[in-house]
Design a protein around this motif. Structure first.
Motif, PDB file in Angstrom:
ATOM      1  N   ILE A 150       0.839  -1.211   0.000  1.00 19.24           N
ATOM      2  CA  ILE A 150       0.000   0.000   0.000  1.00 19.24           C
ATOM      3  C   ILE A 150       0.866   1.248   0.000  1.00 19.24           C
ATOM      4  CG2 ILE A 150      -1.629   1.336   1.396  1.00 19.24           C
ATOM      5  CD1 ILE A 150      -2.853  -1.344   2.277  1.00 19.24           C
ATOM      6  N   SER A 151       1.935   1.217   0.790  1.00 17.64           N
ATOM      7  CA  SER A 151       2.825   2.371   0.876  1.00 17.64           C
ATOM      8  C   SER A 151       3.491   2.667  -0.460  1.00 17.64           C
ATOM      9  CB  SER A 151       3.893   2.115   1.945  1.00 17.64           C
ATOM     10  OG  SER A 151       4.771   3.215   2.061  1.00 17.64           O
ATOM     11  N   LEU A 152       4.018   1.645  -1.115  1.00 13.08           N
ATOM     12  CA  LEU A 152       4.713   1.837  -2.385  1.00 13.08           C
ATOM     13  C   LEU A 152       3.765   2.296  -3.488  1.00 13.08           C
ATOM     14  CD1 LEU A 152       7.092  -1.268  -2.434  1.00 13.08           C
ATOM     15  CD2 LEU A 152       7.767   1.125  -2.175  1.00 13.08           C
ATOM     16  N   LEU A 153       2.569   1.733  -3.497  1.00 10.75           N
ATOM     17  CA  LEU A 153       1.634   1.985  -4.591  1.00 10.75           C
ATOM     18  C   LEU A 153       0.857   3.286  -4.439  1.00 10.75           C
ATOM     19  CD1 LEU A 153       0.223  -1.636  -5.048  1.00 10.75           C
ATOM     20  CD2 LEU A 153       1.934  -0.490  -6.459  1.00 10.75           C
ATOM     21  N   PHE A 154       0.554   3.675  -3.197  1.00 17.05           N
ATOM     22  CA  PHE A 154      -0.378   4.795  -3.011  1.00 17.05           C
ATOM     23  C   PHE A 154       0.130   5.954  -2.147  1.00 17.05           C
ATOM     24  CE2 PHE A 154      -2.939   0.855  -3.412  1.00 17.05           C
ATOM     25  CZ  PHE A 154      -3.513   1.114  -4.648  1.00 17.05           C
ATOM     26  N   ILE A 155       1.173   5.746  -1.354  1.00 18.00           N
ATOM     27  CA  ILE A 155       1.562   6.764  -0.380  1.00 18.00           C
ATOM     28  C   ILE A 155       2.918   7.398  -0.677  1.00 18.00           C
ATOM     29  CG2 ILE A 155       2.000   7.210   2.074  1.00 18.00           C
ATOM     30  CD1 ILE A 155       0.143   4.908   2.758  1.00 18.00           C
ATOM     31  N   ALA A 156       3.884   6.598  -1.080  1.00 19.11           N
ATOM     32  CA  ALA A 156       5.277   7.048  -1.176  1.00 19.11           C
ATOM     33  C   ALA A 156       5.460   8.321  -1.998  1.00 19.11           C
ATOM     34  CB  ALA A 156       6.147   5.925  -1.753  1.00 19.11           C
ATOM     35  N   ASP A 157       4.769   8.441  -3.110  1.00 20.57           N
ATOM     36  CA  ASP A 157       4.946   9.606  -3.993  1.00 20.57           C
ATOM     37  C   ASP A 157       4.350  10.884  -3.418  1.00 20.57           C
ATOM     38  OD1 ASP A 157       6.265   8.077  -5.840  1.00 20.57           O
ATOM     39  OD2 ASP A 157       4.484   7.654  -7.042  1.00 20.57           O
ATOM     40  N   LEU A 158       3.541  10.768  -2.369  1.00 22.55           N
ATOM     41  CA  LEU A 158       2.876  11.943  -1.803  1.00 22.55           C
ATOM     42  C   LEU A 158       3.651  12.574  -0.656  1.00 22.55           C
ATOM     43  CD1 LEU A 158      -0.764  10.496  -1.653  1.00 22.55           C
ATOM     44  CD2 LEU A 158       0.286  11.842  -3.497  1.00 22.55           C
ATOM     45  N   VAL A 159       4.681  11.877  -0.164  1.00 20.68           N
ATOM     46  CA  VAL A 159       5.408  12.350   1.016  1.00 20.68           C
ATOM     47  C   VAL A 159       6.628  13.167   0.600  1.00 20.68           C
ATOM     48  CG1 VAL A 159       6.596  11.643   3.131  1.00 20.68           C
ATOM     49  CG2 VAL A 159       4.652  10.312   2.288  1.00 20.68           C
ATOM     50  N   PRO A 160       6.772  14.414   1.079  1.00 20.56           N
ATOM     51  CA  PRO A 160       7.912  15.266   0.724  1.00 20.56           C
ATOM     52  C   PRO A 160       9.254  14.664   1.155  1.00 20.56           C
ATOM     53  CG  PRO A 160       6.164  16.563   1.735  1.00 20.56           C
ATOM     54  CD  PRO A 160       5.795  15.121   1.920  1.00 20.56           C
ATOM     55  N   ARG A 161      10.306  15.105   0.486  1.00 20.74           N
ATOM     56  CA  ARG A 161      11.661  14.579   0.695  1.00 20.74           C
ATOM     57  C   ARG A 161      12.124  14.722   2.144  1.00 20.74           C
ATOM     58  NH1 ARG A 161      16.441  17.374   0.672  1.00 20.74           N
ATOM     59  NH2 ARG A 161      18.340  16.215   0.112  1.00 20.74           N
ATOM     60  N   LEU A 162      12.010  15.929   2.714  1.00 24.92           N
ATOM     61  CA  LEU A 162      12.505  16.158   4.073  1.00 24.92           C
ATOM     62  C   LEU A 162      11.677  15.411   5.106  1.00 24.92           C
ATOM     63  CD1 LEU A 162      14.614  17.603   5.737  1.00 24.92           C
ATOM     64  CD2 LEU A 162      13.092  19.587   5.890  1.00 24.92           C
ATOM     65  N   VAL A 163      10.397  15.262   4.840  1.00 27.02           N
ATOM     66  CA  VAL A 163       9.541  14.494   5.742  1.00 27.02           C
ATOM     67  C   VAL A 163       9.999  13.040   5.788  1.00 27.02           C
ATOM     68  CG1 VAL A 163       7.204  13.615   6.124  1.00 27.02           C
ATOM     69  CG2 VAL A 163       7.547  15.997   5.462  1.00 27.02           C
ATOM     70  N   THR A 164      10.350  12.508   4.631  1.00 30.68           N
ATOM     71  CA  THR A 164      10.821  11.122   4.555  1.00 30.68           C
ATOM     72  C   THR A 164      12.079  10.932   5.388  1.00 30.68           C
ATOM     73  OG1 THR A 164       9.909  10.864   2.335  1.00 30.68           O
ATOM     74  CG2 THR A 164      11.602   9.306   3.009  1.00 30.68           C
ATOM     75  N   LYS A 165      13.035  11.841   5.230  1.00 32.62           N
ATOM     76  CA  LYS A 165      14.289  11.739   5.969  1.00 32.62           C
ATOM     77  C   LYS A 165      14.070  11.930   7.468  1.00 32.62           C
ATOM     78  CE  LYS A 165      17.814  13.753   3.817  1.00 32.62           C
ATOM     79  NZ  LYS A 165      18.584  14.800   3.090  1.00 32.62           N
ATOM     80  N   SER A 166      13.173  12.833   7.840  1.00 30.65           N
ATOM     81  CA  SER A 166      12.884  13.070   9.253  1.00 30.65           C
ATOM     82  C   SER A 166      12.173  11.880   9.872  1.00 30.65           C
ATOM     83  CB  SER A 166      12.035  14.335   9.409  1.00 30.65           C
ATOM     84  OG  SER A 166      12.702  15.468   8.895  1.00 30.65           O
ATOM     85  N   LEU A 167      11.279  11.269   9.100  1.00 26.60           N
ATOM     86  CA  LEU A 167      10.559  10.089   9.581  1.00 26.60           C
ATOM     87  C   LEU A 167      11.531   8.970   9.911  1.00 26.60           C
ATOM     88  CD1 LEU A 167       7.830   8.684  10.077  1.00 26.60           C
ATOM     89  CD2 LEU A 167       7.829   8.002   7.678  1.00 26.60           C
ATOM     90  N   PHE A 168      12.552   8.829   9.076  1.00 23.74           N
ATOM     91  CA  PHE A 168      13.562   7.808   9.330  1.00 23.74           C
ATOM     92  C   PHE A 168      14.244   8.044  10.676  1.00 23.74           C
ATOM     93  CE2 PHE A 168      17.825   6.009   8.947  1.00 23.74           C
ATOM     94  CZ  PHE A 168      17.534   4.734   8.512  1.00 23.74           C
ATOM     95  N   SER A 169      14.580   9.300  10.952  1.00 25.31           N
ATOM     96  CA  SER A 169      15.245   9.636  12.213  1.00 25.31           C
ATOM     97  C   SER A 169      14.330   9.401  13.411  1.00 25.31           C
ATOM     98  CB  SER A 169      15.709  11.095  12.188  1.00 25.31           C
ATOM     99  OG  SER A 169      16.674  11.290  11.185  1.00 25.31           O
ATOM    100  N   VAL A 170      13.050   9.693  13.248  1.00 25.20           N
ATOM    101  CA  VAL A 170      12.083   9.452  14.321  1.00 25.20           C
ATOM    102  C   VAL A 170      12.019   7.961  14.650  1.00 25.20           C
ATOM    103  CG1 VAL A 170       9.640   9.495  14.936  1.00 25.20           C
ATOM    104  CG2 VAL A 170      10.694  11.509  13.892  1.00 25.20           C
ATOM    105  N   PHE A 171      12.001   7.142  13.620  1.00 23.42           N
ATOM    106  CA  PHE A 171      11.958   5.694  13.841  1.00 23.42           C
ATOM    107  C   PHE A 171      13.224   5.209  14.544  1.00 23.42           C
ATOM    108  CE2 PHE A 171       8.010   4.496  12.274  1.00 23.42           C
ATOM    109  CZ  PHE A 171       7.892   3.113  12.254  1.00 23.42           C
ATOM    110  N   LEU A 172      14.355   5.787  14.179  1.00 21.91           N
ATOM    111  CA  LEU A 172      15.597   5.413  14.847  1.00 21.91           C
ATOM    112  C   LEU A 172      15.587   5.843  16.308  1.00 21.91           C
ATOM    113  CD1 LEU A 172      18.472   6.053  12.287  1.00 21.91           C
ATOM    114  CD2 LEU A 172      17.404   3.903  12.932  1.00 21.91           C
ATOM    115  N   LEU A 173      14.987   6.989  16.592  1.00 23.42           N
ATOM    116  CA  LEU A 173      14.890   7.455  17.974  1.00 23.42           C
ATOM    117  C   LEU A 173      14.023   6.500  18.803  1.00 23.42           C
ATOM    118  CD1 LEU A 173      15.596   9.631  20.034  1.00 23.42           C
ATOM    119  CD2 LEU A 173      13.574  10.910  19.285  1.00 23.42           C
ATOM    120  N   ILE A 174      12.913   6.057  18.210  1.00 25.95           N
ATOM    121  CA  ILE A 174      12.058   5.067  18.875  1.00 25.95           C
ATOM    122  C   ILE A 174      12.846   3.796  19.154  1.00 25.95           C
ATOM    123  CG2 ILE A 174      10.047   3.567  18.569  1.00 25.95           C
ATOM    124  CD1 ILE A 174       8.786   5.840  16.918  1.00 25.95           C
ATOM    125  N   PHE A 175      13.631   3.409  18.166  1.00 22.36           N
ATOM    126  CA  PHE A 175      14.452   2.203  18.307  1.00 22.36           C
ATOM    127  C   PHE A 175      15.455   2.362  19.452  1.00 22.36           C
ATOM    128  CE2 PHE A 175      18.135  -0.426  17.107  1.00 22.36           C
ATOM    129  CZ  PHE A 175      17.510  -1.656  17.009  1.00 22.36           C
TER     130      PHE A 175
END
Length: 296
Positions: free
Chosen positions: A124-149
């Protein structure tokens, strides 16, 4: 009889690595294979560390590949994500073979349940969501997930006795595992990793699972998720560009060795050493992200 069978199983990962090398050289030719490897040496060096992290921790190879490619090599996040999923298909599969045939423990029931959520989520993410998310949001989301980890790791380190087995007799628990894996799969479609981190956090915080067994389980989940996502990228979305193909071909001989080595070391090294290594890596990545956000 059992002794001979066990010896035979231990050689299967080595046989798989040898087959990958033979195919790698045969498909490209020896000269072309080494020429591409040298031209993409920065990617190959990145994946020396990325593959070790992928096989030995609950972070996919994208935990190293994604930030290095986007913040050091100035490669677009979309390209880094597709590459991360593609190369994890090789590295984490090699690590999974080592886990299964090397006798390393993992939570089989959790892995099977998690895949029921992670695979639809990443699709679902690849087909319908990925193209709608801005570049910086994507990179920030990655950092948030690492912080949770990181928080999960610290809490697990200070926690008391860990569970070697997990009881999933309650339907509510089963649904919870599938739901968390589904959400993690959506994140995986955005940044190349997520289902593994989400399930690892669930295992450590909710089920009070054993750190090393939870790590091995997350590797199996992300290996399957990466293969499935890469098939979608290649056959349906056609996002595997010639550039990404060159990156992948250069990294394959590195990751099929590094990831199994990481899985083996994870099972052998003290938990405190593994914890220190991961927290250092996460701290550097989050620091880079905060610097980039502050510069906007």
């Amino acid at each position: 009889m059992n002794y001979k069978k066990q010896n035979y199983r231990q050689y299967i990962p080595l046989l798989c690595i040898a087959c990958v090398y033979i195919c790698w050289l045969s498909l490209q030719g020896v000269h072309s294979a080494f020429a591409n490897f040298m031209s993409q040496i920065s990617i190959a060096i990145t994946m020396v560390f990325g593959s070790f992290v992928a096989g030995g921790t609950a972070l996919g190879g994208g935990a190293v590949a994604f930030p290095v490619m986007t913040k050091v090599l100035s490669i677009e996040p979309a390209t880094a994500k597709v590459f991360s999923l593609a190369i994890q298909s090789f590295g984490m599969t090699a690590a999974s073979i080592t886990i299964i045939f090397g006798g390393i423990k993992y939570y089989r029931s959790v892995v099977l349940l998690a895949l029921m959520g992670a695979l639809p989520g990443v699709a679902i993410s690849l087909l319908f969501i990925a193209d709608l998310v801005p570049r910086l949001v994507t990179k920030s989301l990655f950092s948030v997930f690492l912080l949770i980890f990181a928080v999960t790791l610290l809490r697990a380190h200070w926690h008391g006795k860990e569970r070697l087995t997990i009881d999933l007799t309650y339907k509510r628990q089963n649904f919870f595992v599938v739901l968390v894996a589904f959400l993690g799969g959506i994140v995986s479609g955005l940044i190349g990793s997520g289902a593994d981190i989400a399930i690892f956090a669930l295992l450590m915080l909710y089920f009070k699972a054993d750190l090393k067994i939870a790590t091995a389980s997350s590797v199996l989940i992300m290996a399957t998720t990466s293969v499935f996502a890469s098939l979608i990228n290649y056959f349906y979305l056609e996002t595997i560009t010639p550039e990404i193909s060159e990156f992948v071909l250069a990294a394959i001989p590195v990751v099929v060795v590094g990831a199994p080595l990481g899985a083996y070391c994870c099972a052998k090294v003290p938990k405190s050493v593994l914890l220190s290594f991961l927290l250092t890596l996460i701290g550097l990545e989050i620091g880079f992200t905060l610097f980039e956000v502050a510069s906007v």
